[in-house]
Write a protein that holds these residues in place. Structure first.
Motif, PDB file in Angstrom:
ATOM      1  N   LYS A 161       0.873  -1.159  -0.026  1.00 14.44           N
ATOM      2  CA  LYS A 161      -0.215   0.177   0.084  1.00 14.44           C
ATOM      3  C   LYS A 161       0.942   1.242   0.092  1.00 14.44           C
ATOM      4  O   LYS A 161       1.722   1.389   0.916  1.00 14.44           O
ATOM      5  CB  LYS A 161      -1.131  -0.035   1.206  1.00 14.44           C
ATOM      6  N   GLU A 162       0.554   2.355  -0.749  1.00 14.10           N
ATOM      7  CA  GLU A 162       1.137   3.420  -1.028  1.00 14.10           C
ATOM      8  C   GLU A 162       2.571   3.401  -0.794  1.00 14.10           C
ATOM      9  O   GLU A 162       3.575   4.016  -0.400  1.00 14.10           O
ATOM     10  CB  GLU A 162       0.656   4.440   0.260  1.00 14.10           C
ATOM     11  N   GLN A 163       3.052   2.447  -1.866  1.00 20.10           N
ATOM     12  CA  GLN A 163       4.594   2.025  -1.892  1.00 20.10           C
ATOM     13  C   GLN A 163       5.337   3.090  -2.708  1.00 20.10           C
ATOM     14  O   GLN A 163       6.599   2.834  -2.607  1.00 20.10           O
ATOM     15  CB  GLN A 163       4.651   0.556  -2.379  1.00 20.10           C
ATOM     16  N   ALA A 164       4.851   3.766  -3.603  1.00 20.22           N
ATOM     17  CA  ALA A 164       5.466   4.692  -4.538  1.00 20.22           C
ATOM     18  C   ALA A 164       4.670   5.935  -4.972  1.00 20.22           C
ATOM     19  O   ALA A 164       3.381   5.539  -4.825  1.00 20.22           O
ATOM     20  CB  ALA A 164       6.158   3.937  -5.422  1.00 20.22           C
ATOM     21  N   ILE A 165       5.236   6.954  -5.403  1.00 18.49           N
ATOM     22  CA  ILE A 165       4.487   7.901  -5.955  1.00 18.49           C
ATOM     23  C   ILE A 165       4.635   7.463  -7.402  1.00 18.49           C
ATOM     24  O   ILE A 165       5.784   7.255  -7.856  1.00 18.49           O
ATOM     25  CB  ILE A 165       5.146   9.243  -5.658  1.00 18.49           C
ATOM     26  N   PHE A 166       3.592   7.261  -8.134  1.00 21.85           N
ATOM     27  CA  PHE A 166       3.477   6.860  -9.415  1.00 21.85           C
ATOM     28  C   PHE A 166       2.774   7.695 -10.245  1.00 21.85           C
ATOM     29  O   PHE A 166       1.372   7.939 -10.052  1.00 21.85           O
ATOM     30  CB  PHE A 166       3.108   5.457  -9.576  1.00 21.85           C
ATOM     31  N   LYS A 167       3.311   8.601 -11.258  1.00 22.39           N
ATOM     32  CA  LYS A 167       2.529   9.463 -12.008  1.00 22.39           C
ATOM     33  C   LYS A 167       1.783  10.626 -11.197  1.00 22.39           C
ATOM     34  O   LYS A 167       0.456  11.041 -11.488  1.00 22.39           O
ATOM     35  CB  LYS A 167       1.646   8.837 -13.140  1.00 22.39           C
ATOM     36  N   GLY A 168       2.342  10.939 -10.111  1.00 20.98           N
ATOM     37  CA  GLY A 168       1.816  11.922  -9.210  1.00 20.98           C
ATOM     38  C   GLY A 168       0.977  11.443  -8.070  1.00 20.98           C
ATOM     39  O   GLY A 168       0.320  12.460  -7.354  1.00 20.98           O
ATOM     40  N   GLU A 169       0.684  10.213  -8.173  1.00 22.17           N
ATOM     41  CA  GLU A 169      -0.240   9.943  -6.805  1.00 22.17           C
ATOM     42  C   GLU A 169       0.382   8.378  -6.166  1.00 22.17           C
ATOM     43  O   GLU A 169       1.238   7.584  -6.937  1.00 22.17           O
ATOM     44  CB  GLU A 169      -1.558   9.266  -7.669  1.00 22.17           C
ATOM     45  N   TRP A 170      -0.194   8.422  -5.053  1.00 19.59           N
ATOM     46  CA  TRP A 170       0.247   7.024  -4.427  1.00 19.59           C
ATOM     47  C   TRP A 170      -0.191   5.927  -4.888  1.00 19.59           C
ATOM     48  O   TRP A 170      -1.241   5.738  -5.581  1.00 19.59           O
ATOM     49  CB  TRP A 170      -0.218   7.171  -2.862  1.00 19.59           C
TER      50      TRP A 170
END
Length: 188
Positions: A161-170
């Protein structure tokens, strides 16, 4: 390591083969689509970027664990139309670990082509290349992708869960996998 199995791979409806120069137009059709690229690690590509990608694909000579995947383009046996791509990564030679990835042109989704191509690729990877384990990853929001993994008999091994910011979102990352012996039980 050279190619891990003979190509092309063929099914009743599909041919999985190496890239050809004349695949650029087919790649453009879906690689420039923002919805297709929504869950991919790149933004929609223009023709120049597609051509640069094709140079790398056409220059493929080995299947190695240092990030050079085997790119297989999927074409319809009946028409010869290129409809998508599958990738096989070698993640650990000694432990015989692999990873698959895939993208299908939206015009051809929902017809069972992705599952058919995945079965052909995973059969070759397990039965001929003797991989021990294959995993696949996707965003938790990409239900069609993880749905395919489940149809293939892969098990969900992780949900970050919420492991990275991808394209501006968690982003939430799902990891699925299947072992060779499990695959062979499903596909003797």
């Amino acid at each position: 390591m050279k190619l891990p199995f003979e190509l092309p791979l063929e099914t009743d409806r599909l041919i999985l083969r190496l890239a050809r120069e004349d695949d650029v137009a087919a790649l453009m059709e879906y690689s420039a689509d923002p919805e297709v690229c929504r869950y991919l690690p790149y933004e929609p590509r223009d023709e120049d970027e597609i051509r640069k990608s094709m140079v790398r694909r056409l220059g493929f000579t080995e299947f190695t664990p240092d990030g050079h995947p085997l790119f297989l383009h999927v074409e319809l046996r009946e028409t010869g139309e290129m409809i998508g791509e599958f990738l096989l990564f070698s993640r650990d030679v000694e432990a015989r670990q692999g990873e698959i990835g895939y993208v299908l042109n939206p015009r051809f989704q929902g017809k069972g082509y992705a599952k058919e191509a995945a079965i052909a690729l995973m059969d070759a990877a397990f039965k001929t290349a003797n991989l021990h384990r294959i995993e696949a990853k996707c965003s938790a929001a990409n239900a069609p992708s993880w749905g395919l993994m489940e149809k293939l008999g892969m098990r969900r091994e992780a949900h970050f869960k919420e492991q990275a910011i991808f394209k501006g979102e968690w982003d939430e990352l799902l990891i699925y996998a299947i072992l060779q012996r499990e695959w062979l039980e499903l596909h003797p």
